[in-house]
Write a protein that holds these residues in place. Structure first.
Motif, PDB file in Angstrom:
ATOM      1  N   PRO A   1      -1.495 -23.266 -31.222  1.00  0.00           N
ATOM      2  CA  PRO A   1      -0.983 -21.960 -31.662  1.00  0.00           C
ATOM      3  C   PRO A   1      -2.050 -20.870 -31.606  1.00  0.00           C
ATOM      4  N   GLY A   2      -3.282 -21.208 -31.960  1.00  0.00           N
ATOM      5  CA  GLY A   2      -4.352 -20.234 -31.882  1.00  0.00           C
ATOM      6  C   GLY A   2      -4.598 -19.769 -30.456  1.00  0.00           C
ATOM      7  N   LEU A   3      -4.562 -20.714 -29.520  1.00  0.00           N
ATOM      8  CA  LEU A   3      -4.735 -20.353 -28.110  1.00  0.00           C
ATOM      9  C   LEU A   3      -3.580 -19.498 -27.610  1.00  0.00           C
ATOM     10  N   MET A   4      -2.357 -19.829 -28.023  1.00  0.00           N
ATOM     11  CA  MET A   4      -1.188 -19.103 -27.520  1.00  0.00           C
ATOM     12  C   MET A   4      -1.203 -17.639 -27.938  1.00  0.00           C
ATOM     13  N   GLY A   5      -1.850 -17.347 -29.053  1.00  0.00           N
ATOM     14  CA  GLY A   5      -1.968 -15.961 -29.471  1.00  0.00           C
ATOM     15  C   GLY A   5      -2.850 -15.134 -28.554  1.00  0.00           C
ATOM     16  N   ARG A   6      -3.612 -15.819 -27.678  1.00  0.00           N
ATOM     17  CA  ARG A   6      -4.513 -15.128 -26.756  1.00  0.00           C
ATOM     18  C   ARG A   6      -4.008 -15.164 -25.315  1.00  0.00           C
ATOM     19  N   VAL A   7      -2.875 -15.789 -25.091  1.00  0.00           N
ATOM     20  CA  VAL A   7      -2.336 -15.910 -23.735  1.00  0.00           C
ATOM     21  C   VAL A   7      -1.581 -14.649 -23.353  1.00  0.00           C
ATOM     22  N   ARG A   8      -1.983 -14.016 -22.266  1.00  0.00           N
ATOM     23  CA  ARG A   8      -1.322 -12.806 -21.795  1.00  0.00           C
ATOM     24  C   ARG A   8      -0.139 -13.106 -20.882  1.00  0.00           C
ATOM     25  N   ALA A   9      -0.194 -14.215 -20.190  1.00  0.00           N
ATOM     26  CA  ALA A   9       0.826 -14.531 -19.189  1.00  0.00           C
ATOM     27  C   ALA A   9       2.182 -14.779 -19.830  1.00  0.00           C
ATOM     28  N   GLU A  10       3.229 -14.586 -19.041  1.00  0.00           N
ATOM     29  CA  GLU A  10       4.577 -14.965 -19.463  1.00  0.00           C
ATOM     30  C   GLU A  10       4.601 -16.463 -19.720  1.00  0.00           C
ATOM     31  N   ALA A  11       5.207 -16.867 -20.827  1.00  0.00           N
ATOM     32  CA  ALA A  11       5.220 -18.285 -21.189  1.00  0.00           C
ATOM     33  C   ALA A  11       6.630 -18.756 -21.482  1.00  0.00           C
ATOM     34  N   GLY A  12       6.895 -20.009 -21.155  1.00  0.00           N
ATOM     35  CA  GLY A  12       8.169 -20.644 -21.470  1.00  0.00           C
ATOM     36  C   GLY A  12       7.911 -22.052 -21.977  1.00  0.00           C
ATOM     37  N   PHE A  13       8.890 -22.618 -22.669  1.00  0.00           N
ATOM     38  CA  PHE A  13       8.664 -23.871 -23.373  1.00  0.00           C
ATOM     39  C   PHE A  13       9.833 -24.826 -23.163  1.00  0.00           C
ATOM     40  N   ILE A  14       9.511 -26.121 -23.027  1.00  0.00           N
ATOM     41  CA  ILE A  14      10.511 -27.161 -22.805  1.00  0.00           C
ATOM     42  C   ILE A  14      10.339 -28.233 -23.878  1.00  0.00           C
ATOM     43  N   ILE A  15      11.448 -28.639 -24.463  1.00  0.00           N
ATOM     44  CA  ILE A  15      11.448 -29.641 -25.531  1.00  0.00           C
ATOM     45  C   ILE A  15      12.383 -30.783 -25.159  1.00  0.00           C
ATOM     46  N   GLY A  16      11.904 -32.003 -25.270  1.00  0.00           N
ATOM     47  CA  GLY A  16      12.775 -33.170 -25.229  1.00  0.00           C
ATOM     48  C   GLY A  16      13.298 -33.384 -26.636  1.00  0.00           C
ATOM     49  N   ILE A  17      14.587 -33.234 -26.828  1.00  0.00           N
ATOM     50  CA  ILE A  17      15.143 -33.229 -28.180  1.00  0.00           C
ATOM     51  C   ILE A  17      14.804 -34.510 -28.945  1.00  0.00           C
ATOM     52  N   ASN A  18      14.698 -35.618 -28.247  1.00  0.00           N
ATOM     53  CA  ASN A  18      14.477 -36.907 -28.903  1.00  0.00           C
ATOM     54  C   ASN A  18      13.016 -37.349 -28.877  1.00  0.00           C
ATOM     55  N   ASP A  19      12.112 -36.386 -28.752  1.00  0.00           N
ATOM     56  CA  ASP A  19      10.674 -36.666 -28.697  1.00  0.00           C
ATOM     57  C   ASP A  19      10.173 -37.097 -30.075  1.00  0.00           C
ATOM     58  N   ARG A  20       9.626 -38.307 -30.150  1.00  0.00           N
ATOM     59  CA  ARG A  20       9.062 -38.805 -31.411  1.00  0.00           C
ATOM     60  C   ARG A  20       7.547 -38.687 -31.451  1.00  0.00           C
ATOM     61  N   VAL A  21       6.925 -38.404 -30.322  1.00  0.00           N
ATOM     62  CA  VAL A  21       5.466 -38.322 -30.252  1.00  0.00           C
ATOM     63  C   VAL A  21       4.983 -36.930 -30.643  1.00  0.00           C
ATOM     64  N   THR A  22       5.561 -35.921 -30.024  1.00  0.00           N
ATOM     65  CA  THR A  22       5.280 -34.530 -30.409  1.00  0.00           C
ATOM     66  C   THR A  22       6.620 -33.897 -30.785  1.00  0.00           C
ATOM     67  N   PRO A  23       7.015 -34.011 -32.023  1.00  0.00           N
ATOM     68  CA  PRO A  23       8.324 -33.503 -32.448  1.00  0.00           C
ATOM     69  C   PRO A  23       8.505 -32.024 -32.128  1.00  0.00           C
ATOM     70  N   GLU A  24       9.746 -31.602 -32.115  1.00  0.00           N
ATOM     71  CA  GLU A  24      10.136 -30.256 -31.709  1.00  0.00           C
ATOM     72  C   GLU A  24       9.326 -29.160 -32.392  1.00  0.00           C
ATOM     73  N   GLN A  25       8.992 -29.351 -33.665  1.00  0.00           N
ATOM     74  CA  GLN A  25       8.312 -28.285 -34.404  1.00  0.00           C
ATOM     75  C   GLN A  25       6.975 -27.918 -33.780  1.00  0.00           C
ATOM     76  N   GLN A  26       6.311 -28.871 -33.148  1.00  0.00           N
ATOM     77  CA  GLN A  26       5.025 -28.559 -32.528  1.00  0.00           C
ATOM     78  C   GLN A  26       5.194 -27.535 -31.407  1.00  0.00           C
ATOM     79  N   THR A  27       6.207 -27.745 -30.572  1.00  0.00           N
ATOM     80  CA  THR A  27       6.462 -26.788 -29.502  1.00  0.00           C
ATOM     81  C   THR A  27       6.917 -25.453 -30.073  1.00  0.00           C
ATOM     82  N   LEU A  28       7.732 -25.490 -31.124  1.00  0.00           N
ATOM     83  CA  LEU A  28       8.174 -24.245 -31.754  1.00  0.00           C
ATOM     84  C   LEU A  28       6.997 -23.466 -32.323  1.00  0.00           C
ATOM     85  N   ASP A  29       6.039 -24.159 -32.924  1.00  0.00           N
ATOM     86  CA  ASP A  29       4.866 -23.472 -33.474  1.00  0.00           C
ATOM     87  C   ASP A  29       4.091 -22.750 -32.368  1.00  0.00           C
ATOM     88  N   ALA A  30       3.930 -23.419 -31.228  1.00  0.00           N
ATOM     89  CA  ALA A  30       3.225 -22.797 -30.107  1.00  0.00           C
ATOM     90  C   ALA A  30       4.012 -21.613 -29.556  1.00  0.00           C
TER      91      ALA A  30
END
Length: 260
Positions: free
Chosen positions: A176-205
């Motif tokens: 999340p700290g790095l994403m605050g410094r990213v100028r480029a257009e960004a998009g995010f993909i989530i596997g709904i059933n991800d147990r390793v990096t749950p959805e909230q991690q991607t949402l935080d970023a």
């Protein structure tokens, strides 16, 4: 388009995906330092920026000025660091199954759940380590033995030294700290059933990037997909890349080939 793999993977894991993408763009899957026979970094405890520097060196050697960066899991930390440190070299940033890191000060004691990764690999060896962990990355692993086998094969090839460096980088990472410094257009993909990096991690970023840009981040959720989302749902993943504006080429364009 450059693909950055996760902590228990390597460039070859993207081969099925690359083979499905249409011609007309240059597709590159890298092996992070210490992976796939590549030299590890010199620092015992590297940070995401060190991997970003290595990525810049690779693109320099390939004569690539800028690219769309697609990061998965640990690769999201590397991709974000690259975008933050080399803003003119990133056309778009697409992050899947984000690993946010643990913000541990460099050189501090590793959290138990992080340090245990290194210990388990040392004790079990790569083959047994991969056999135990691979099913966790796949939604309904018993119904998807072929996908589990692909994940296991890549994970069984990890190098102890390269993996230990990557674990330490993960420990000190702050996506999340790095994403605050990213100028480029960004998009995010989530596997709904991800147990390793749950959805909230991607949402935080995603939310960190959105706050920095004053806009709503673009997020695509893929159903019936675990952490290994691009292996479990490759066609859905390709469609997500296109939807996120990754520059999927006109199929009439000249074919330039794929590199791994």
């Amino acid at each position: 388009m450059v693909f950055l793999h996760g902590i228990g993977s390597n460039a070859s894991s993207f081969r099925p995906l690359l083979d499905l993408l249409p011609g007309g763009m240059r597709l590159i899957a890298w092996n992070a330092p210490g992976y796939g026979g590549s030299r590890p970094l010199t620092a015992n405890w590297p940070e995401a920026g060190d991997y970003a520097t290595a990525l810049a060196g690779l693109l320099d050697r390939l004569g690539i000025g800028s690219a769309t960066i697609v990061g998965h899991s640990l690769g999201t930390l590397i991709g974000a660091a690259f975008a933050a440190h080399h803003p003119r070299r990133v056309d778009r940033l697409i992050l899947a199954s984000c690993a946010c890191g643990y913000r541990v000060p460099k050189g501090s004691k590793l959290p138990g759940n992080v340090g245990s990764r290194i210990e388990e690999l040392e004790l079990q060896g790569p083959e047994a380590f991969a056999a135990e962990r691979a099913p966790r990355l796949v939604f309904e692993p018993r119904l998807n033995p072929g996908i589990v086998a692909q994940v296991r094969h890549a994970m069984s090839q990890v190098d102890r030294g390269g993996y230990a460096q990557a674990v330490r980088m993960l420990a000190s990472g702050d996506l999340p700290g790095l994403m605050g410094r990213v100028r480029a257009e960004a998009g995010f993909i989530i596997g709904i059933n991800d147990r390793v990096t749950p959805e909230q991690q991607t949402l935080d970023a995603a939310l960190a990037w959105g706050r920095a840009h004053g806009t709503t981040p673009r997020i695509i959720r893929i159903d019936q997909a675990g952490h290994a989302v691009y292996l479990q749902k490759p066609q859905d993943f390709i469609e997500a890349l296109a939807t996120l504006g990754s520059g999927t080429p006109d199929t009439d364009s000249a074919k330039t080939g794929r590199q791994t």
